[in-house]
Every structure is written in structure tokens, then in C-alpha cells.
Design a protein around this motif. Structure first.
Motif, PDB file in Angstrom:
ATOM      1  N   GLY A 344       0.823  -1.210   0.000  1.00 53.47           N
ATOM      2  CA  GLY A 344       0.000   0.000   0.000  1.00 53.47           C
ATOM      3  C   GLY A 344       0.855   1.256   0.000  1.00 53.47           C
ATOM      4  O   GLY A 344       1.847   1.364  -0.735  1.00 53.47           O
ATOM      5  N   ASN A 345       0.475   2.210   0.824  1.00 54.54           N
ATOM      6  CA  ASN A 345       1.224   3.463   0.905  1.00 54.54           C
ATOM      7  C   ASN A 345       2.389   3.323   1.886  1.00 54.54           C
ATOM      8  O   ASN A 345       2.199   2.948   3.040  1.00 54.54           O
ATOM      9  N   LEU A 346       3.583   3.625   1.419  1.00 55.00           N
ATOM     10  CA  LEU A 346       4.800   3.538   2.224  1.00 55.00           C
ATOM     11  C   LEU A 346       5.289   4.950   2.533  1.00 55.00           C
ATOM     12  O   LEU A 346       5.566   5.732   1.615  1.00 55.00           O
ATOM     13  N   LEU A 347       5.388   5.284   3.824  1.00 53.89           N
ATOM     14  CA  LEU A 347       5.887   6.592   4.231  1.00 53.89           C
ATOM     15  C   LEU A 347       7.417   6.559   4.260  1.00 53.89           C
ATOM     16  O   LEU A 347       8.013   5.817   5.044  1.00 53.89           O
ATOM     17  N   VAL A 348       8.026   7.353   3.391  1.00 53.34           N
ATOM     18  CA  VAL A 348       9.484   7.492   3.351  1.00 53.34           C
ATOM     19  C   VAL A 348       9.848   8.741   4.143  1.00 53.34           C
ATOM     20  O   VAL A 348       9.279   9.816   3.923  1.00 53.34           O
ATOM     21  N   ASN A 349      10.773   8.583   5.071  1.00 54.89           N
ATOM     22  CA  ASN A 349      11.150   9.698   5.949  1.00 54.89           C
ATOM     23  C   ASN A 349      12.660   9.760   6.048  1.00 54.89           C
ATOM     24  O   ASN A 349      13.317   8.722   6.145  1.00 54.89           O
ATOM     25  N   TRP A 350      13.230  10.975   6.017  1.00 57.56           N
ATOM     26  CA  TRP A 350      14.677  11.115   6.132  1.00 57.56           C
ATOM     27  C   TRP A 350      15.015  12.307   7.029  1.00 57.56           C
ATOM     28  O   TRP A 350      14.172  13.176   7.290  1.00 57.56           O
ATOM     29  N   ALA A 351      16.250  12.307   7.533  1.00 55.88           N
ATOM     30  CA  ALA A 351      16.680  13.343   8.470  1.00 55.88           C
ATOM     31  C   ALA A 351      16.917  14.668   7.753  1.00 55.88           C
ATOM     32  O   ALA A 351      17.326  14.698   6.586  1.00 55.88           O
ATOM     33  N   THR A 352      16.673  15.753   8.473  1.00 58.52           N
ATOM     34  CA  THR A 352      16.938  17.084   7.939  1.00 58.52           C
ATOM     35  C   THR A 352      18.443  17.283   7.779  1.00 58.52           C
ATOM     36  O   THR A 352      19.219  17.001   8.693  1.00 58.52           O
ATOM     37  N   SER A 353      18.864  17.749   6.614  1.00 64.45           N
ATOM     38  CA  SER A 353      20.282  18.048   6.401  1.00 64.45           C
ATOM     39  C   SER A 353      20.632  19.379   7.052  1.00 64.45           C
ATOM     40  O   SER A 353      19.863  20.347   6.968  1.00 64.45           O
ATOM     41  N   THR A 354      21.788  19.418   7.715  1.00 65.81           N
ATOM     42  CA  THR A 354      22.291  20.673   8.268  1.00 65.81           C
ATOM     43  C   THR A 354      23.300  21.273   7.306  1.00 65.81           C
ATOM     44  O   THR A 354      23.898  20.571   6.481  1.00 65.81           O
ATOM     45  N   ASP A 355      23.499  22.582   7.413  1.00 67.08           N
ATOM     46  CA  ASP A 355      24.379  23.287   6.487  1.00 67.08           C
ATOM     47  C   ASP A 355      25.135  24.366   7.241  1.00 67.08           C
ATOM     48  O   ASP A 355      24.533  25.107   8.033  1.00 67.08           O
ATOM     49  N   ALA A 356      26.447  24.428   7.015  1.00 67.08           N
ATOM     50  CA  ALA A 356      27.262  25.448   7.674  1.00 67.08           C
ATOM     51  C   ALA A 356      26.879  26.848   7.224  1.00 67.08           C
ATOM     52  O   ALA A 356      27.108  27.819   7.948  1.00 67.08           O
ATOM     53  N   ASN A 357      26.321  26.969   6.035  1.00 67.54           N
ATOM     54  CA  ASN A 357      25.834  28.255   5.533  1.00 67.54           C
ATOM     55  C   ASN A 357      24.327  28.287   5.765  1.00 67.54           C
ATOM     56  O   ASN A 357      23.543  27.859   4.911  1.00 67.54           O
ATOM     57  N   ILE A 358      23.949  28.754   6.954  1.00 64.57           N
ATOM     58  CA  ILE A 358      22.562  28.578   7.391  1.00 64.57           C
ATOM     59  C   ILE A 358      21.571  29.371   6.544  1.00 64.57           C
ATOM     60  O   ILE A 358      20.363  29.117   6.617  1.00 64.57           O
ATOM     61  N   ALA A 359      22.050  30.307   5.732  1.00 64.68           N
ATOM     62  CA  ALA A 359      21.137  31.065   4.869  1.00 64.68           C
ATOM     63  C   ALA A 359      20.744  30.273   3.626  1.00 64.68           C
ATOM     64  O   ALA A 359      19.808  30.654   2.913  1.00 64.68           O
ATOM     65  N   ASP A 360      21.454  29.165   3.344  1.00 60.33           N
ATOM     66  CA  ASP A 360      21.134  28.368   2.163  1.00 60.33           C
ATOM     67  C   ASP A 360      19.770  27.706   2.309  1.00 60.33           C
ATOM     68  O   ASP A 360      19.375  27.291   3.398  1.00 60.33           O
ATOM     69  N   SER A 361      19.064  27.586   1.185  1.00 62.24           N
ATOM     70  CA  SER A 361      17.782  26.886   1.153  1.00 62.24           C
ATOM     71  C   SER A 361      18.031  25.439   0.757  1.00 62.24           C
ATOM     72  O   SER A 361      18.589  25.157  -0.308  1.00 62.24           O
ATOM     73  N   ILE A 362      17.626  24.515   1.627  1.00 65.53           N
ATOM     74  CA  ILE A 362      17.882  23.101   1.404  1.00 65.53           C
ATOM     75  C   ILE A 362      16.679  22.445   0.728  1.00 65.53           C
ATOM     76  O   ILE A 362      15.540  22.606   1.172  1.00 65.53           O
ATOM     77  N   THR A 363      16.942  21.704  -0.353  1.00 67.21           N
ATOM     78  CA  THR A 363      15.909  20.913  -1.021  1.00 67.21           C
ATOM     79  C   THR A 363      16.430  19.496  -1.239  1.00 67.21           C
ATOM     80  O   THR A 363      17.637  19.242  -1.156  1.00 67.21           O
ATOM     81  N   TYR A 364      15.501  18.589  -1.555  1.00 68.60           N
ATOM     82  CA  TYR A 364      15.865  17.176  -1.685  1.00 68.60           C
ATOM     83  C   TYR A 364      15.271  16.592  -2.960  1.00 68.60           C
ATOM     84  O   TYR A 364      14.166  16.952  -3.382  1.00 68.60           O
ATOM     85  N   ASP A 365      16.026  15.687  -3.578  1.00 64.05           N
ATOM     86  CA  ASP A 365      15.523  14.825  -4.648  1.00 64.05           C
ATOM     87  C   ASP A 365      15.464  13.408  -4.102  1.00 64.05           C
ATOM     88  O   ASP A 365      16.318  13.004  -3.309  1.00 64.05           O
ATOM     89  N   LEU A 366      14.465  12.641  -4.546  1.00 66.84           N
ATOM     90  CA  LEU A 366      14.294  11.280  -4.044  1.00 66.84           C
ATOM     91  C   LEU A 366      14.095  10.331  -5.220  1.00 66.84           C
ATOM     92  O   LEU A 366      13.270  10.579  -6.097  1.00 66.84           O
TER      93      LEU A 366
END
Length: 655
Positions: A344-366
């Protein structure tokens, strides 16, 4: 003798000499490249020295600048200053330029460490396992004031046990103000704890110093209020770093590099954690892990370089430059679990990435990946800011799959993170769960397994399942004897094995898998545990007076006011100095000595079997706690709760 003539020539000599000295100039002291917290290659410092004999020495001294105004810029984890002003000889380059090359960042960067870099560089390290039942808690006293626009680097020297099977190594940061007791319960979802980075088994070291030392790097930065992360962790004064790998067995874990206590002293800053009972025990020696800091605000950190030629010196202050844009830290998949089966429906979950440049906008591809490691197109989701995705499995063929993710910061190439193993999609059969998972031994003490004892794991499934695969580990290593899995009634199962003398001693752990189960199971549901002790219990020795002795031991509460009567019957051990806190479920040699002490004082754990006089163990169980409570009450030690802490320890050591 013509003294006027002599005086004339001497005057000319000294005049020429002092003119030469006064003509020496030291200028243009420079560092190359610019001082940069993200740089882990060597620096070169140059200086111009004019009107100076190139055959005479020129020296360079280096001293770190602590933005708090303190003289110290490097500390041991207990807060002791570990700085020293460094002095080098500069070499003549050309013209009037002198230089000093190979200035290592660890010489000059502000840092907190268990052992200085030279200890790690110059000595071959030892290895200690990292896994779920032996994770590592590292306590740092922090004398640096955390401000905004501040870099905070975590460096750690570890290696995966298997480049094929090791689970991700997870790095957590813990808010200030906690002692080791904080970790005696499940801390993973606490508001005071945040996952700040993960390391995949295929990820290479960030930098290598030599054959003895190399490091992974977790790059972090402070928020505008000086805190770190999305949970706004305040790490002023002190903080903890946790290294955790979610695997019950050693072979899917990691090795942490460390140095024995003969080379260093961690000042009680290193503890081993055990997920069975969430117990913690102190560890001696020094792990190869440290932190670097760099501030750029009004509290600026940096370096003072002083060049000296003859009697002439000049100094230059260098501050850390603006942080370049660095890639984000690696993420890690939380669900699905490796070996799990889903429909059925599988919930995929991953940890938030941290970044030394905190102003950067983080996005993800899966991406969904097939069993051969190839991407299945089209992409599941692109440029999402979320850390969850619901995968509809009904349109997929039944079989094994994996996942791959990419973290983007809009500047650097994407940072990959992978599910290091497969999960199964099966929409033909219902997926079941497990309950009533417990472990026990057929020993008289069912929480201990000696050589020849049979240990059993029992569990119940929510419905019919295919025969499960059960792996059992002792002390993190797979047990020697065969594990027999039996269906003991409709949905009830057991897995049993006989303890072997070749098993590794330690806590029993396990994993339960089946294509019909929703996931891999690691833990009991009732908190039961079994400690494997391969020493076969000796048969009790019966003497003509043994029945009388047994009656006395059963009546030890009566004889509590007359310890001498009991001491004349039980063996009295040589004086042992206790130095550690002990509590329920701890495994340590001090527990065996405590049991011997209690038995010798008439507070006998049990008449026969494990824990009885002559058969003491290193496991702190219910019998030990009960006898200790009686001892504490008798000697008016409060609180009398069966915790062997500083008050009780001091009393016992004084006896």
C-alpha cells in the motif's frame, strides 16, 4: 700605547654595529592562504626582513586569538587549558623574504579535544565498536561564548566495519546542562537532542593527517542567537556529542579510533551507552574526536604571528575570513527500514540536512532504486523542502527495492544519501507486526545465560507469517550455536539456542525478519534482557554443616546486627576500592566486587547459584539491588534505593 687611536677605532666599530642593528626591519608578515576555518591543508607565513644577515636565525611565534579575551584558545574536554605558544625557525626564501611552511590548522585553530593532535598523529589508535548497544556519549566543557555567525565543526576518526553492510553512523548534538543520568532513558526524540549529521559507509574521510589519524567532518553554524540547529540547542558552558549506529551486531557497526589511558586522560568525559535498559558506563582513554570553532563578530578569533630577527620583532593579527559556501551535511533515511516489507502506501522519511551556511535553502531529490542499485525513473520527487514522501507501492512489482536521495543547497553539487540495504514490497499478502517479544534463559536467574544454558526469544505475530529469520548476537557478535526457530502455536513463535563457551560475553541482542513482517525487529517489548556469561556455574559444595549455614543465610536479617557471625561463615575478600557508580542492569567488574562485599557482610544475594558466595557475577540485577537496599537501610545510608553512588561508595571504601 695610543689610547686615543684605539678609542677612535672602537667608536667606529660600535657605531657601525648599532647602525646595523637599528637598520634591521621586519615587515609585511602575511599568511597564505587566508585564515579559513574550512581549510584543512597547511598554511605558509612569510615576512620581509631587511638589512639582515641571511645566515643569522629568524624565528616565528604563533599564538591563537580567543575572541573572549582569554589567553587560552585550545582546551581539553574538562575545560583545562591546552594551549602553548608555538615557536618555529623561518627559512630564507629570496630577496628579503623569509617563510615558514607546513603550519597545520590543528596548531592554531580554536578547539576542544580529548587528546591533542600530536597524540593522535604520533600513536597507532585502538578500535572500539559503535552500535546501538554500544554507542558513545562524549561530554565537552565549552569555554567559548557562542555568538551569531560562528562556525562549529565536529571532527571524528571512525571507520565502517563493513563497506557493504554497515549502517549509517549518526551524529547527535545535545543541549547544555545534562549529566550522564540524562541518557538513562530514550533520549533520541528529546527536545534537547538533535541529529546534526550522518555518515554513510561509502563516504570517504574529509581529510587525512597520516596513517594514524584522519577525520570525517560535520560542519555546523550558529543561529542569530548563538544556538545551533532547528531545536535551537544552547551549547554554552557544556554540550554532548553522541555517535550512534542502529545495528544490534558489531559487523554492521563502526569502529571509533581512540588512545589508551596511558597516553591521555579524558577526565570522565567519555561514556558507553547501551540501548538495552538505556544504561551508561564510563570509559577510560581518549577518543579521536574534537571540535573547532571560529567567530567573526565582535568576538573574533584568529592568530597572532610574531617574526623576530636579532633584537627586532614585528607582529601581525589574522582573523578568520568569511566562510565560503560549503555543501550540506549528509542526510540519512529513517523509514523504510532495511529488511522491512511494505504494501500500500509507504511513508518514506529522512533526516533534515544541516548546512554550515545557514542562509542556504535546502531541497531534496528522491529516487527509487532497484535491487541492482539502478535508479527507477521517473524521479519520485524533485526539489522538495519536505523530509517525507508517501510512496504508493500498488503500481510496483513485488520485490526488493532501495532508495537514494540528494540534498541541494542551490550552490554546490548535490550530496547523496542512500538507504544502505533493501526493503521488500509485497502487495499479495497481508503485512503483519510483532508483539510480546521477550527473552529469557533457563538458568535459575532467567536474565543470565551461562555455558550450556538455553536462551529463548519468544514473540507473537498479528497474523500468519512466513517462517522468520532470527539472528542472535552476544556482545555484538553472532552466537556460535545454531538458532532454532519454532512455531509454538498459530501466531506464536520461539527462537532458541544453547550458550557456547566460545560466545562473546555481553548483552544478548537479536534481529527478527520475515517477508511477511512490516520491518526488522531489534528490541523486546517487555524490557527483558539476558546477559551472556560463558563461565559455567560451579556445582555447590555440600558439607556436613551446609544445612545449618543455609538456615543462617536465610535468616541474615536477624544476624544483621551481628555481622561477625555471618563473616565467620562466608568468605571475606581482600580490600577493593570502588570508583564507579553502579545501578540496575549495569555490567561491570565492580558489580562482581560489590556482590562479594555484600555477601561477605551478611547481605547475601542468594544461597546457591549465580550471585551466591563464590559465584558472584558482573551483572547488576534484582538480587544485587535488593541486597544493597538492605545494606543501605542497615547502615542508615539515604536514599536507600539500591543505587551504588558516591555516598554508599564512600561508606564502603571506608570500611
Amino acid at each position: 700605547m695610543n689610547y686615543r687611536f684605539l678609542f677612535f677605532w672602537m667608536s667606529l666599530f660600535f657605531l657601525a654595529f648599532f647602525n646595523r642593528v637599528s637598520a634591521i626591519t621586519v615587515s609585511n608578515i602575511d599568511i597564505n592562504p587566508d585564515l579559513d576555518i574550512s581549510l584543512f591543508s597547511s598554511y605558509t607565513i612569510t615576512a620581509d626582513v631587511a638589512d639582515y644577515n641571511v645566515n643569522e636565525p629568524v624565528s616565528l611565534t604563533l599564538k591563537g586569538v580567543n575572541g573572549d579575551g582569554n589567553d587560552c584558545w585550545q582546551y581539553y574536554v574538562d575545560g583545562t587549558c591546552a594551549s602553548s605558544i608555538l615557536t618555529f625557525n623561518m627559512t630564507f626564501d629570496s630577496g628579503i623574504t623569509w617563510k615558514k611552511t607546513f603550519i597545520r590548522p590543528d596548531y592554531i585553530y580554536p578547539q576542544i579535544f580529548f587528546a591533542p593532535s600530536v597524540t593522535s598523529w604520533n600513536n597507532s589508535p585502538s578500535n572500539i565498536d559503535i552500535r546501538r548497544n554500544q554507542y558513545h556519549l562524549l561530554h565537552f566543557t565549552n569555554l567559548f561564548t557562542m555568538v551569531d555567525n560562528m562556525s562549529f565543526w565536529i571532527e571524528l576518526n571512525t571507520t565502517p566495519l563493513s563497506v557493504v553492510n554497515s549502517a549509517d553512523l549518526l551524529v547527535y548534538l545535545v543541549n547544555k546542562g545534562h549529566n550522564s543520568n540524562f541518557f538513562n532513558s530514550d533520549w533520541r526524540n528529546s527536545a534537547n537532542v538533535e541529529l546534526v549529521g550522518s555518515i554513510n559507509r561509502s563516504t570517504g574521510l574529509d581529510h587525512i593527517h597520516n596513517s594514524n589519524s584522519g577525520h570525517y567532518l560535520i560542519t555546523l553554524a550558529t543561529n542569530s542567537d548563538g544556538t545551533i540547529g532547528s531545536k535551537n540547542l544552547d551549547i554554552n558552558d557544556d554540550f554532548w556529542i553522541i555517535l550512534y549506529a542502529n545495528s544490534p551486531n558489531t559487523n554492521r557497526g563502526w569502529h571509533l579510533k581512540y588512545h589508551e589511558s596511558t597516553l591521555c586522560n579524558n577526565s570522565n568525559g567519555w561514556f558507553l551507552g547501551n540501548q538495552i535498559g538505556w544504561a551508561t558506563t564510563p570509559k577510560s582513554g581518549c577518543p579521536d574526536i574534537h571540535t573547532h570553532m571560529a567567530r567573526r563578530s565582535e568576538k573574533a578569533d584568529g592568530l597572532i604571528a610574531t617574526t623576530t630577527a636579532g633584537s627586532v620583532s614585528s607582529a601581525q593579527i589574522f582573523s578568520f575570513g568569511i566562510l565560503p559556501n560549503l555543501p550540506p551535511n549528509q542526510s540519512s533515511f529513517i523509514t523504510p527500514t532495511i529488511g522491512g516489507t511494505y504494501a500500500g502506501n509507504l511513508l518514506v522519511n529522512w533526516a533534515t540536512s544541516t548546512d554550515a551556511n545557514i542562509a542556504d535553502s535546502i531541497t531534496y531529490d528522491l529516487y527509487l532504486v532497484d535491487s541492482n542499485g539502478n535508479d527507477i525513473l521517473p524521479i519520485l520527487t524533485a526539489s522538495t523542502t519536505l523530509t517525507t514522501y508517501t510512496l504508493d507501492t500498488t503500481g510496483l512489482s513485488n520485490g526488493n527495492y532501495s532508495l537514494r536521495g540528494l540534498t541541494h543547497d542551490g550552490v554546490n553539487a548535490g550530496v547523496a544519501f542512500n538507504l544502505v540495504g533493501n526493503f521488500t514490497i509485497d502487495n499479495t499478502s497481508p503485512i503483519q507486526t510483532l508483539t510480546n517479544i521477550n527473552t529469557s534463559s533457563d538458568n535459575s536467574n532467567n536474565s543470565v545465560g551461562n555455558t550450556g544454558d538455553t536462551v529463548t526469544i519468544s514473540f507473537t505475530s498479528s497474523g500468519s507469517i512466513n517462517t522468520p529469520t532470527v539472528s542472535i548476537y552476544s556482545g555484538g557478535m553472532e552466537v556460535a550455536n545454531t538458532v532454532t526457530v519454532t512455531n509454538i502455536g498459530s501466531n506464536s513463535w520461539s527462537a532458541s539456542y544453547m550458550v557456547s563457551s566460545s560466545d562473546t560475553e555481553g548483552a544478548l541482542t537479536f534481529s527478527i525478519n520475515s517477508t511477511s513482517l512490516d520491518r526488522e525487529y531489534f528490541e523486546t517489548t517487555d524490557g527483558s534482557t539476558v546477559l551472556i556469561d560463558i563461565t559455567t556455574a560451579s556445582a555447590p559444595v555440600h558439607t556436613p554443616g551446609s544445612n545449618f549455614i543455609r538456615r543462617l543465610l536465610n535468616l541474615k536479617s536477624i544476624f544483621g546486627s551481628n555481622i561477625e557471625k555471618i563473616q565467620s561463615i562466608t568468605s571475606v575478600n581482600k580490600k577493593y576500592l570502588f570508583e564507579k557508580n553502579l545501578k540496575i542492569r549495569i555490567v561491570h567488574n565492580d558489580v562482581k566486587e560489590l556482590q562479594r562485599f555484600l555477601n561477605s557482610q551478611g547481605f547475601v544475594l542468594t544461597i546457591s547459584g549465580l550471585g551466591s558466595p563464590g559465584q558472584e557475577t558482573n551483572f547488576f540485577g534484582g538480587l544485587t539491588r535488593k541486597a544493597l537496599i538492605e545494606f543501605q537501610k542497615k547502615n542508615n545510608i539515604k536514599p536507600s534505593v539500591g543505587f551504588f553512588g558516591p555516598i554508599t561508595r564512600q561508606f564502603v571504601n571506608s570500611q
